[in-house]
Structure formats: structure tokens, C-alpha cells
Design a protein around this motif. Structure first.
Motif, PDB file in Angstrom:
ATOM      1  N   GLU A 123       0.827  14.100  24.980  1.00  0.00           N
ATOM      2  CA  GLU A 123       0.375  13.616  24.105  1.00  0.00           C
ATOM      3  C   GLU A 123      -0.349  13.157  23.401  1.00  0.00           C
ATOM      4  O   GLU A 123      -1.389  12.883  23.677  1.00  0.00           O
ATOM      5  CB  GLU A 123       1.121  12.124  23.968  1.00  0.00           C
ATOM      6  N   LEU A 124      -0.635  14.037  22.407  1.00  0.00           N
ATOM      7  CA  LEU A 124      -1.923  13.415  21.508  1.00  0.00           C
ATOM      8  C   LEU A 124      -2.114  12.136  20.648  1.00  0.00           C
ATOM      9  O   LEU A 124      -1.377  11.423  20.380  1.00  0.00           O
ATOM     10  CB  LEU A 124      -2.277  14.708  20.352  1.00  0.00           C
ATOM     11  N   LEU A 125      -3.364  11.327  21.145  1.00  0.00           N
ATOM     12  CA  LEU A 125      -3.943  10.465  20.717  1.00  0.00           C
ATOM     13  C   LEU A 125      -4.950  10.033  19.693  1.00  0.00           C
ATOM     14  O   LEU A 125      -5.399  11.393  19.616  1.00  0.00           O
ATOM     15  CB  LEU A 125      -4.192   9.144  21.834  1.00  0.00           C
ATOM     16  N   GLU A 126      -5.043   9.204  19.042  1.00  0.00           N
ATOM     17  CA  GLU A 126      -6.014   8.968  17.732  1.00  0.00           C
ATOM     18  C   GLU A 126      -7.065   9.200  18.628  1.00  0.00           C
ATOM     19  O   GLU A 126      -7.732   9.026  19.106  1.00  0.00           O
ATOM     20  CB  GLU A 126      -5.661   7.540  17.060  1.00  0.00           C
ATOM     21  N   PRO A 127      -7.794   9.943  17.117  1.00  0.00           N
ATOM     22  CA  PRO A 127      -8.755  10.368  18.270  1.00  0.00           C
ATOM     23  C   PRO A 127      -9.697   8.868  17.573  1.00  0.00           C
ATOM     24  O   PRO A 127      -9.621   7.809  17.567  1.00  0.00           O
ATOM     25  CB  PRO A 127      -9.928  10.760  17.116  1.00  0.00           C
ATOM     26  N   THR A 128     -11.056   9.090  19.004  1.00  0.00           N
ATOM     27  CA  THR A 128     -11.941   7.648  18.823  1.00  0.00           C
ATOM     28  C   THR A 128     -13.436   8.276  18.637  1.00  0.00           C
ATOM     29  O   THR A 128     -13.936   9.433  18.560  1.00  0.00           O
ATOM     30  CB  THR A 128     -12.023   6.873  20.673  1.00  0.00           C
ATOM     31  N   ALA A 177      -5.766  13.715  24.279  1.00  0.00           N
ATOM     32  CA  ALA A 177      -4.351  13.560  24.746  1.00  0.00           C
ATOM     33  C   ALA A 177      -4.519  12.840  26.095  1.00  0.00           C
ATOM     34  O   ALA A 177      -5.462  12.468  26.988  1.00  0.00           O
ATOM     35  CB  ALA A 177      -4.151  15.030  25.146  1.00  0.00           C
ATOM     36  N   ARG A 178      -3.395  12.502  26.207  1.00  0.00           N
ATOM     37  CA  ARG A 178      -2.402  11.943  27.588  1.00  0.00           C
ATOM     38  C   ARG A 178      -1.848  12.619  28.316  1.00  0.00           C
ATOM     39  O   ARG A 178      -0.811  13.460  27.704  1.00  0.00           O
ATOM     40  CB  ARG A 178      -1.790  10.599  27.049  1.00  0.00           C
ATOM     41  N   ILE A 179      -1.947  13.000  29.487  1.00  0.00           N
ATOM     42  CA  ILE A 179      -0.662  14.647  29.896  1.00  0.00           C
ATOM     43  C   ILE A 179      -0.202  13.643  31.531  1.00  0.00           C
ATOM     44  O   ILE A 179      -0.756  12.828  31.580  1.00  0.00           O
ATOM     45  CB  ILE A 179      -2.301  15.187  30.612  1.00  0.00           C
ATOM     46  N   THR A 180       1.071  13.948  31.382  1.00  0.00           N
ATOM     47  CA  THR A 180       1.680  13.435  32.670  1.00  0.00           C
ATOM     48  C   THR A 180       1.947  14.623  33.279  1.00  0.00           C
ATOM     49  O   THR A 180       3.319  15.031  32.843  1.00  0.00           O
ATOM     50  CB  THR A 180       2.674  12.245  31.792  1.00  0.00           C
ATOM     51  N   HIS A 181       1.674  14.324  34.677  1.00  0.00           N
ATOM     52  CA  HIS A 181       2.314  15.590  35.345  1.00  0.00           C
ATOM     53  C   HIS A 181       2.961  15.312  36.057  1.00  0.00           C
ATOM     54  O   HIS A 181       2.480  14.276  37.446  1.00  0.00           O
ATOM     55  CB  HIS A 181       1.330  16.631  36.118  1.00  0.00           C
ATOM     56  N   THR A 182       4.035  15.515  36.688  1.00  0.00           N
ATOM     57  CA  THR A 182       5.196  14.977  37.666  1.00  0.00           C
ATOM     58  C   THR A 182       5.269  16.284  38.846  1.00  0.00           C
ATOM     59  O   THR A 182       5.915  16.909  38.396  1.00  0.00           O
ATOM     60  CB  THR A 182       6.526  14.143  36.653  1.00  0.00           C
ATOM     61  N   PHE A 183       5.554  15.605  39.887  1.00  0.00           N
ATOM     62  CA  PHE A 183       6.693  16.497  40.993  1.00  0.00           C
ATOM     63  C   PHE A 183       7.717  16.053  41.773  1.00  0.00           C
ATOM     64  O   PHE A 183       6.923  14.944  41.962  1.00  0.00           O
ATOM     65  CB  PHE A 183       4.806  16.873  41.987  1.00  0.00           C
ATOM     66  N   ASP A 184       8.489  16.436  41.483  1.00  0.00           N
ATOM     67  CA  ASP A 184       9.454  15.605  42.807  1.00  0.00           C
ATOM     68  C   ASP A 184       9.732  16.588  43.941  1.00  0.00           C
ATOM     69  O   ASP A 184      10.226  17.873  43.373  1.00  0.00           O
ATOM     70  CB  ASP A 184      10.721  15.133  41.471  1.00  0.00           C
ATOM     71  N   TYR A 185       9.357  16.715  45.108  1.00  0.00           N
ATOM     72  CA  TYR A 185       9.356  17.255  45.542  1.00  0.00           C
ATOM     73  C   TYR A 185      11.065  16.451  46.495  1.00  0.00           C
ATOM     74  O   TYR A 185      10.941  15.542  46.861  1.00  0.00           O
ATOM     75  CB  TYR A 185       8.671  17.736  47.028  1.00  0.00           C
ATOM     76  N   ARG A 186      12.356  17.249  46.969  1.00  0.00           N
ATOM     77  CA  ARG A 186      13.236  16.622  48.270  1.00  0.00           C
ATOM     78  C   ARG A 186      14.359  17.255  49.069  1.00  0.00           C
ATOM     79  O   ARG A 186      13.845  18.970  49.016  1.00  0.00           O
ATOM     80  CB  ARG A 186      14.634  16.073  46.694  1.00  0.00           C
ATOM     81  N   TYR A 187      14.073  16.491  50.297  1.00  0.00           N
ATOM     82  CA  TYR A 187      14.191  17.693  51.394  1.00  0.00           C
ATOM     83  C   TYR A 187      16.211  16.551  51.602  1.00  0.00           C
ATOM     84  O   TYR A 187      16.403  16.116  51.968  1.00  0.00           O
ATOM     85  CB  TYR A 187      13.850  16.906  52.394  1.00  0.00           C
TER      86      TYR A 187
END
Length: 299
Positions: A282-287, A3-13
Motif C-alpha cells: 500500500e502506497l502511503l502519503e509522503p511525509t 509504502a506499507r508491505i504486509t508479507h504473510t506465510f501460512d504453512y499447514r501440516y
């Protein structure tokens, strides 16, 4: 599973602020039943100093320091991970299933920190002790049956709910409230297992459930050390023993040390901050990694 993991944090001040030192627990574990194929962490503004460190748990933690001010702080981690289904516990232990309570003197000294009680004097929460006794009664003092009983009791006794703010509750509060988040249930299991001599620790990571939800969230579960089988994951807010759809980020005896992003900022009086976050999977093709793992495991 890959799997591919995209973890995003957006802090605004609402006004420019100065960022203090930050600590990131966003790099997935790269050993055991999990292999890290690719990892990239992008931080804006760019840190003046950025370095990894090896935590007491063996996890790689990233630290950053900043100069100058900013009104926007963004952190994005992209990870490609391949996981493997752990071998069945019964086959690992065969006829050497640990009997409980497990004698402390039989454990490697490195594990003793994962047996400490929650109270300041090192004693266990009385609520966890009572729960451990209840699970022991129906398990014939056998380790695996105890864990199965404990998961079932927790699921029956405490209703799972999401709670995004605040630290994990101690066992007594979770049992009294009869409701808790995944981190509350994880700590309840950790505290209870320690009462019978099973080293346990808190885990932060991802659970790629099926069917795929509208939005993924960080998840928490427990890892229990079973002599003869090593550290194994158990999810009291899920189906018990974890499988290859769990991705570990960080482990610790203290849940606060597994926070995905931990740091501080300073600015004008009354400055406001807002956080938006997303987790995409996102689940990716196995290798053909299975054969490589086989060679590593069997020489």
C-alpha cells in the motif's frame, strides 16, 4: 516513496510437527537510500526464543527456536518503509568513473569476499568471463557503460520468467537455458561483474511496479560496488539501475542466505506440508522526511 508491505506465510501440516530453528530475512534495510519507519513480525506458534542478529552484510536477521508441536505455522511481517531516489551515478563519479578491469589492490579489503568466483576453487564461471569480455568490448572499459551494456546483453540473451522453486542458477546454466527467473538473472549479473573486479552481491526484496499487479512477489536484483559511489542496485530483469520503488530486505554473496524464511520441521513419516503466501503493498502519503535526510547527509 512511502509504502506499507504486509508479507504473510501460512504453512499447514497434515499431522503435528516439531519446528526446528528458523531464520527470517523479512526486516527491510534501515539505512542508505531507505528508511525503516515501522516493523512488526508476528510468528505463530510463539517462539520459545526470538532474537535478532547482525549478518555479515550488515542486515538485521531474526532467529527463532520453538518447543512443542503444531499443525499450523504462520509468519507475518508488516513494514512501513520510506525510500529515496539515489543520486545519479554520473554526478557521483564525475570524472572518476572506474576503468575496467578494476585492480583488486585498489579496493578496501572488506570487499574481497564479493569478488570470489562461483567455482569451488574460487575461479569464475567461464560463461560469465565470456559475457564480461563481450560487455567490455562495447564499453571502452568504462564502468558505467559496462553496466549498461551488460544489462542490455542479459535482457537480449535471456528471457525473464517466474520460477518459484529451487536455488538461483549459475551463470552458465542461465545462458545455456536462455530463460531465467529474477534470481537467475541477478546471479548472472553478479558473477559477470566480479569477473572485471567490481564487487557484487545478491539482493532480495520487493519491487513495487506500476501498474500494481494482482499479487506482488519477492524480487531479486544485484548490487554492485562502484568506487566513488558505493553500493548501487541494478536489475537485469527490469530497467537496469534501481530507483525508489525497490525495497531491500537482505543482501549476501550467497543467494541462499537471503531466503525470506529458512528452517526445518520434523514429524511422522509421510507428513505433508502446504504453503500459502501473500505480499500486499500500500502506497502511503509522503511525509516531510526529505529535509531530515538532508540534515543527516550534510550535517
Amino acid at each position: 516513496m512511502r509504502a506499507r508491505i504486509t508479507h504473510t506465510f501460512d504453512y499447514r501440516y497434515s499431522a503435528p510437527v516439531f519446528l526446528g530453528p528458523h531464520r527470517f530475512c523479512l526486516k527491510p534495510r534501515g539505512h542508505g537510500f531507505q528508511r525503516l519507519l515501522h516493523f512488526h513480525l508476528a510468528v505463530t506458534p510463539e517462539p520459545s526464543r526470538f532474537y535478532p542478529l547482525l549478518a555479515a552484510s550488515g542486515d538485521e536477521i531474526l532467529r527463532a527456536r520453538f518447543t512443542g508441536s503444531t499443525e499450523h505455522f504462520r509468519v507475518q511481517a508488516i513494514s512501513d518503509v520510506e525510500t529515496q531516489q539515489p543520486p545519479a551515478l554520473a554526478s557521483c563519479l564525475e570524472d572518476q568513473e572506474p576503468l575496467l578491469p578494476y585492480p583488486v589492490g585498489h579496493l578496501n579489503g572488506d570487499l574481497l569476499g564479493s569478488l570470489e568466483g562461483w567455482l569451488p576453487n574460487g575461479q569464475h564461471d567461464p560463461a560469465a568471463v565470456d559475457l564480461a569480455q563481450e560487455a567490455l568490448m562495447g564499453s571502452d572499459q568504462r564502468g558505467l557503460m559496462f553496466l549498461e551494456q551488460l544489462v542490455e546483453i542479459i535482457k537480449d540473451r535471456v528471457k525473464y520468467t517466474q520460477r518459484h522453486v529451487g536455488p538461483a542458477w549459475p551463470a552458465g546454466r542461465t545462458l545455456k537455458e536462455r530463460v531465467g527467473s529474477c534470481r537467475d538473472l541477478a546471479m548472472l549479473m553478479v558473477e559477470t561483474c566480479r569477473c572485471v573486479g567490481l564487487p557484487s552481491r545478491f539482493v532480495s526484496g520487493y519491487h513495487l511496479v506500476e501498474p500494481q499487479p494482482k499479487q506482488y512477489d519477492l524480487h531479486a536484483w544485484a548490487e554492485v560496488y562502484l568506487p566513488g559511489a558505493g553500493w548501487r542496485g541494478f536489475d537485469p530483469s527490469g530497467m537496469g539501475s534501481v530507483d525508489d520503488r525497490y525495497i531491500t530486505l537482505a543482501t549476501s554473496s550467497k543467494p541462499t542466505l537471503t531466503a525470506a524464511v529458512n528452517g526445518s520441521f520434523s514429524g511422522p513419516t509421510g507428513v505433508d506440508s502446504e504453503l500459502e503466501w501473500t505480499i500486499e503493498a500500500e502506497l502511503l502519503e509522503p511525509t516531510p522526511m526529505g529535509s531530515a535526510w538532508h540534515e543527516v547527509l550534510h550535517g
